[in-house]
Design an enzyme around this catalytic site. Structure first.
Site, short mmCIF file in Angstrom:
data_model
loop_
_atom_site.label_atom_id
_atom_site.label_comp_id
_atom_site.label_asym_id
_atom_site.label_seq_id
_atom_site.Cartn_x
_atom_site.Cartn_y
_atom_site.Cartn_z
N ASP A 87 11.35 -9.65 -7.42
CA ASP A 87 10.69 -10.89 -7.81
C ASP A 87 9.46 -10.57 -8.65
OD1 ASP A 87 10.02 -13.57 -8.04
OD2 ASP A 87 9.05 -13.69 -6.08
N ASN A 129 1.82 -14.30 2.09
CA ASN A 129 2.64 -15.18 2.92
C ASN A 129 3.97 -14.52 3.29
OD1 ASN A 129 3.22 -15.62 0.02
ND2 ASN A 129 4.86 -16.92 0.80
N ARG A 225 -6.42 -14.86 -6.25
CA ARG A 225 -5.57 -16.03 -6.43
C ARG A 225 -4.61 -16.00 -5.24
NH1 ARG A 225 0.17 -16.48 -6.99
NH2 ARG A 225 0.65 -18.44 -7.98
N ASP A 227 -1.69 -16.83 -3.19
CA ASP A 227 -0.35 -17.31 -3.49
C ASP A 227 0.19 -18.20 -2.37
OD1 ASP A 227 2.06 -17.09 -5.21
OD2 ASP A 227 2.94 -16.12 -3.46
N GLU A 234 1.45 -22.61 7.44
CA GLU A 234 2.48 -23.29 8.24
C GLU A 234 2.43 -22.81 9.69
OE1 GLU A 234 6.54 -23.08 7.14
OE2 GLU A 234 6.20 -23.76 5.08
N GLU A 269 -3.29 -21.50 -4.73
CA GLU A 269 -2.12 -22.15 -5.31
C GLU A 269 -1.59 -23.14 -4.27
OE1 GLU A 269 2.24 -20.98 -7.21
OE2 GLU A 269 1.56 -20.06 -5.34
N HIS A 335 2.35 -18.49 -14.92
CA HIS A 335 3.43 -17.51 -14.82
C HIS A 335 4.72 -18.11 -14.28
CE1 HIS A 335 1.60 -17.87 -10.93
NE2 HIS A 335 2.58 -17.21 -10.36
N ASP A 336 4.66 -19.32 -13.77
CA ASP A 336 5.83 -19.99 -13.20
C ASP A 336 6.34 -21.07 -14.15
OD1 ASP A 336 5.99 -18.53 -10.82
OD2 ASP A 336 4.49 -19.80 -9.85
#
Length: 569
Positions: A87, A129, A225, A227, A234, A269, A335-336
């Site tokens: 990824d 995460n 940053r 992510d 959660e 983010e 970047h996304d």
């Protein structure tokens, strides 16, 4: 001794005793991120120094003077830690290292030193995460149900009912719970199945995340940053579709960061609704300091595609009123994909029609995987409008590498890699990115956005180029601290196509105007007390008012920056 203590206390309290209060603190001025310009890059696609076809830290060092010339003062590094690369580095296999393909720990240290010499801060992606499934923690966790790191991840003996809900990449992912064949249990992954989520209900995981943060702060990092913030907080197994969230983690991580480096910042983010902002920033600014304003960004693209400003104006109004210590980050490209998920289906289809009409230009059933120049049909007027707007929006501007020269995209590459092609430095072979026969990822060499037409060397030499226009805008933005520090409001100027924003800070006022239509328009301004509007642009045309009133003529896709009653801050 008691007498001396009483004297000291009296001296300390003298201003309050005399004047009734202690002088107000100027909180906002203390935060470097309030008036910074951030430049996002990936080391692997920026500059290759050793001819292996992949960018590296030594290559980045070679280009620091270019970034200084551009005018940025902070670099946001995409993941550079050891990774299998499934990824593009976001599948981290070692949180404490530097990927050997990008250089050594010594190369990174030299990069940090050289950046600091030039007054450039460095923030880095903090991807905590999840981990790679090849991370030693997960290798151990899946070795047995009683493994040391088993509870560092989230497991279920039975497949949960919501196993196919809440995917981050719909259309590419089909589940968030995957069966581990060795132990016969399911593990949780918001992202791809090779990125198992960490379990932040486990205090050991929280403690380890703090060690990671502390380690990189010790290397000179100025912030992170963060992510995928909502997925970190959660509460495990509280539902994949609408999980419960634990916001105390954000307060705790902010306090930990501050305990190690007082001025380090966290840029989150979190693509959330305006009503949720306070939970992330904290009621009094005790949460994360910065967030990307995804909500306004989505409505901005609707305005760029249609000329309809009302939803964008409303979004700006809905995202005002954040704490003094907090700040929005604004962007045109990242970047996304361009995420349009919070718009209505009708709004999204209008943007698709204008900016990404073919299915291979769209992604995850919600966004567009193109760079800005192709989306705006390489119209220099629209590009200049967009960047003038970016640097005048309330918050900190973030630029994606290559956007300053109007780079294009490679839609033959999978998913988000289309906007992650090598930087185009000149018109030579491989765009000056590498001396290798073939770069690890193809350079765009053909067509309107090929290296012959779009490169730094060429645009630097053209006075009217996008690159030089952005350089001027960055300089102008840095001369306007009111944008980063002041209060703002959207003005009604009698034109449905002109967006007007007013900033007020320490008795100084700025007014920014942008015409979203290709036809000329006029803006009726009423600024009480204004005598002269001083034009801050390269070709100034100051405007005198009559009792604070003035009509401003706007060219198609034109923009104006004015300071009220004074030419300098």
């Amino acid at each position: 001794m008691i007498k001396k203590i009483c004297i000291y206390l009296a001296l300390a309290l003298w201003p309050a005793l005399c004047f009734g209060q202690i002088a107000p603190r100027k909180i906002k001025e203390n935060f470097w991120y309030k008036n910074s310009v951030i430049y996002n890059l990936e080391v692997s696609v920026f500059k290759d120094s050793d001819g292996d076809g992949r960018g590296d830290f030594n290559g980045l060092i070679q280009k620091l003077d270019y970034l200084k010339m551009l005018g940025i003062d902070a670099i946001w590094l995409a993941p550079f830690q050891p990774s299998p690369g499934k990824d593009d580095g976001y599948d981290v296999a070692d949180f404490y290292g530097v990927d050997s393909k990008l250089g050594t720990a010594g190369d990174f240290a030299e990069f940090m030193h050289q950046a600091d010499k030039r007054g450039i801060r460095v923030i880095m992606d903090l991807v905590i995460n999840h981990t790679s499934d090849q991370h030693p923690w997960f290798v151990d966790a899946r070795s047995s149900a009683n493994a040391k790191y088993r509870d560092w991840y989230i497991w279920s003996k039975e497949r949960p009912k919501d196993w196919d809900k809440g995917m981050v990449f719909p259309g590419v992912q089909d589940r968030v719970w995957t069966l581990d064949a060795k132990t016969g249990q399911y593990y949780y992954h918001r992202f791809y199945n090779f990125q198992p989520d960490l379990n932040y209900a486990n205090p050991q995981v929280v403690q380890e995340s703090q060690r990671i943060i502390g380690y990189w702060l010790n290397q000179g990092i100025s912030g992170f940053r963060l992510d995928a913030v909502p997925f970190i907080i959660e509460i495990p197994k509280s539902g994949s579709d609408k999980p419960k969230l634990d916001f105390t983690f954000l307060t705790d991580i902010r306090q930990f960061v501050a305990s190690r480096k007082a001025d380090a910042a966290i840029l989150g983010e979190a693509n959330v609704e305006p009503k949720e902002n306070e939970q992330y920033f904290g009621k009094n600014g005790e949460g994360i300091q910065m967030m990307f304003n995804f909500y306004a960004n989505q409505h901005l693209f609707y305005a760029l595609a249609t000329g309809d400003l009302k939803p964008f104006s409303d979004a700006l109004a809905q995202t005002t009123g954040i704490p003094d210590a907090s700040q929005w980050a604004h962007f045109l490209r990242n970047h996304d994909e361009i995420d349009l998920g919070r718009l209505t289906e009708q709004q999204r289809q209008k943007i698709y029609k204008e900016m990404g009409p073919n299915s291979n230009m769209q992604l995850y059933k919600r966004g567009i995987r193109r760079r800005l120049a192709p989306m705006l049909k390489n119209d220099i007027r629209r590009l200049q409008l967009a960047y003038s707007l970016l640097f005048s929006l309330p918050g900190t501007p973030v630029i994606r590498y290559g956007e300053e020269i109007g780079m294009g995209d490679d839609l033959s590459l999978r998913e988000r890699l289309s906007v992650r092609t090598p930087m185009q430095w000149n018109g030579d072979r491989n765009a000056g990115f590498t001396d290798a026969d073939a770069p690890f990822r193809p350079v765009i060499v053909k067509g309107e956005y090929g290296t012959d037409s779009v490169n730094v060397d060429q645009e630097f030499r053209q006075p009217g180029s996008l690159f030089n226009r952005i350089r001027a805008l960055i300089a102008m933005r840095r001369s306007c601290p009111e944008i980063g520090l002041g209060e703002y409001k959207v003005l009604d100027v009698g034109s449905p196509n002109v967006l007007a924003i007013r900033y007020d800070y320490q008795r100084q006022t700025l007014v920014m105007l942008h015409n979203f239509n290709d036809h000329p328009a006029s803006a009726d301004l009423q600024i009480d007390g204004a005598k002269v509007l001083y034009d801050l642009t390269e070709h100034p045309q100051d405007q005198k008012t009559i009792n604070g009133q003035v009509k401003i003529a706007m060219e198609g896709y034109g923009s104006k920056w004015y300071r009220v009653n004074q030419s300098l801050p």
